[in-house]
Write a protein that holds these residues in place. Structure first.
Motif, short mmCIF file in Angstrom:
data_model
loop_
_atom_site.label_atom_id
_atom_site.label_comp_id
_atom_site.label_asym_id
_atom_site.label_seq_id
_atom_site.Cartn_x
_atom_site.Cartn_y
_atom_site.Cartn_z
N MET A 18 10.53 81.99 39.84
CA MET A 18 11.14 80.67 39.66
C MET A 18 10.66 80.02 38.37
N ARG A 19 9.37 80.17 38.07
CA ARG A 19 8.82 79.58 36.84
C ARG A 19 9.47 80.23 35.61
N VAL A 20 9.69 81.55 35.66
CA VAL A 20 10.35 82.24 34.54
C VAL A 20 11.75 81.68 34.35
N GLN A 21 12.49 81.50 35.42
CA GLN A 21 13.85 80.95 35.32
C GLN A 21 13.84 79.54 34.75
N GLU A 22 12.88 78.72 35.18
CA GLU A 22 12.77 77.35 34.65
C GLU A 22 12.48 77.38 33.15
N ARG A 79 12.41 69.71 16.43
CA ARG A 79 13.17 70.52 17.40
C ARG A 79 12.72 71.98 17.35
N GLU A 80 12.44 72.47 16.15
CA GLU A 80 11.97 73.86 16.01
C GLU A 80 10.61 74.04 16.69
N ARG A 81 9.72 73.04 16.55
CA ARG A 81 8.42 73.10 17.21
C ARG A 81 8.58 73.12 18.73
N LYS A 82 9.47 72.27 19.23
CA LYS A 82 9.71 72.23 20.67
C LYS A 82 10.26 73.56 21.17
N LEU A 83 11.15 74.17 20.39
CA LEU A 83 11.70 75.47 20.76
C LEU A 83 10.61 76.54 20.78
N ARG A 84 9.76 76.57 19.76
CA ARG A 84 8.67 77.56 19.72
C ARG A 84 7.73 77.39 20.91
N LYS A 85 7.44 76.14 21.26
CA LYS A 85 6.57 75.87 22.41
C LYS A 85 7.23 76.38 23.69
N ALA A 86 8.50 76.11 23.86
CA ALA A 86 9.23 76.56 25.06
C ALA A 86 9.27 78.09 25.11
N GLN A 87 9.45 78.73 23.96
CA GLN A 87 9.47 80.20 23.93
C GLN A 87 8.10 80.77 24.30
N GLU A 88 7.04 80.14 23.83
CA GLU A 88 5.69 80.60 24.16
C GLU A 88 5.42 80.43 25.66
N GLU A 89 5.84 79.31 26.22
CA GLU A 89 5.67 79.09 27.67
C GLU A 89 6.46 80.12 28.47
N LEU A 90 7.63 80.50 27.98
CA LEU A 90 8.42 81.54 28.64
C LEU A 90 7.69 82.88 28.58
N ARG A 91 7.16 83.24 27.40
CA ARG A 91 6.41 84.50 27.28
C ARG A 91 5.22 84.53 28.25
N GLN A 92 4.55 83.40 28.35
CA GLN A 92 3.39 83.31 29.25
C GLN A 92 3.83 83.45 30.71
N ALA A 93 4.91 82.80 31.09
CA ALA A 93 5.41 82.89 32.45
C ALA A 93 5.83 84.32 32.79
N ILE A 94 6.45 85.00 31.84
CA ILE A 94 6.85 86.40 32.05
C ILE A 94 5.61 87.28 32.21
N ALA A 95 4.61 87.05 31.39
CA ALA A 95 3.38 87.84 31.48
C ALA A 95 2.69 87.63 32.83
N GLU A 96 2.66 86.39 33.30
CA GLU A 96 2.04 86.10 34.60
C GLU A 96 2.82 86.77 35.73
N ARG A 97 4.15 86.72 35.64
CA ARG A 97 4.98 87.37 36.66
C ARG A 97 4.77 88.87 36.64
N ASP A 98 4.76 89.46 35.45
CA ASP A 98 4.58 90.90 35.34
C ASP A 98 3.21 91.35 35.81
N ALA A 99 2.20 90.50 35.63
CA ALA A 99 0.85 90.84 36.10
C ALA A 99 0.82 90.92 37.63
N LEU A 100 1.66 90.12 38.28
CA LEU A 100 1.73 90.16 39.74
C LEU A 100 2.41 91.43 40.24
N LYS A 101 3.26 92.02 39.41
CA LYS A 101 3.98 93.22 39.81
C LYS A 101 3.08 94.45 39.85
N ARG A 102 1.98 94.40 39.10
CA ARG A 102 1.10 95.57 39.03
C ARG A 102 0.33 95.78 40.29
#
Length: 131
Positions: free
Chosen positions: A76-80, A108-131
């Motif tokens: 859910m966090r990844v989707q958000e 706006r570019e800074r906000k986008l980069r921040k959102a992209q970094e938060e997405l990468r982090q959420a994906i990494a956390e989700r993927d760590a749970l899959k292991r």
């Protein structure tokens, strides 16, 4: 009385905090290992207040934590975060089309980069749970 609130808050925060990556453990096992490491450190430092709070957190993790619920929350966090990235991309495009000033576009570019970094982090956390 205030100390009890502190201990309860500490226990709640530890119980719901994302698990730190552990060597072979993930999900609830990683949360438990993380808390146990903190318990060992609190014992070594003689910090009885922290020890009581950590032991409460450990009991709560053992009682309530389920890997499938962690995975659902992580997904859910990844989707958000994906929705947030899409929203920031749209706002950046609109700012450029409207001819906004360079500083507003940079914001706006800074906000986008921040959102992209938060997405990468959420994906990494989700993927760590899959292991």
């Amino acid at each position: 009385m205030q100390r009890n609130y502190f201990l309860m808050a500490l226990a709640c925060l530890l119980a719901i905090a994302p698990a730190a990556p552990a060597d072979a453990a993930s999900g609830c096992a990683a949360k438990e290992a993380h808390i146990q490491a903190k318990i060992a450190a609190a014992k070594q430092q003689g910090n009885d207040d922290a020890l009581r709070g950590l032991e409460t957190a450990l009991r709560e993790v053992r009682r309530w934590c389920r890997d499938d619920s962690l995975m659902g929350k992580a997904e859910m966090r990844v989707q958000e975060k994906r929705a947030e990235v899409a929203e920031q991309e749209l706002e950046l495009r609109e700012a450029r089309l409207a001819g906004r000033t360079a500083d507003k576009i940079a914001k706006r570019e800074r906000k986008l980069r921040k959102a992209q970094e938060e997405l990468r982090q959420a994906i990494a956390e989700r993927d760590a749970l899959k292991r």
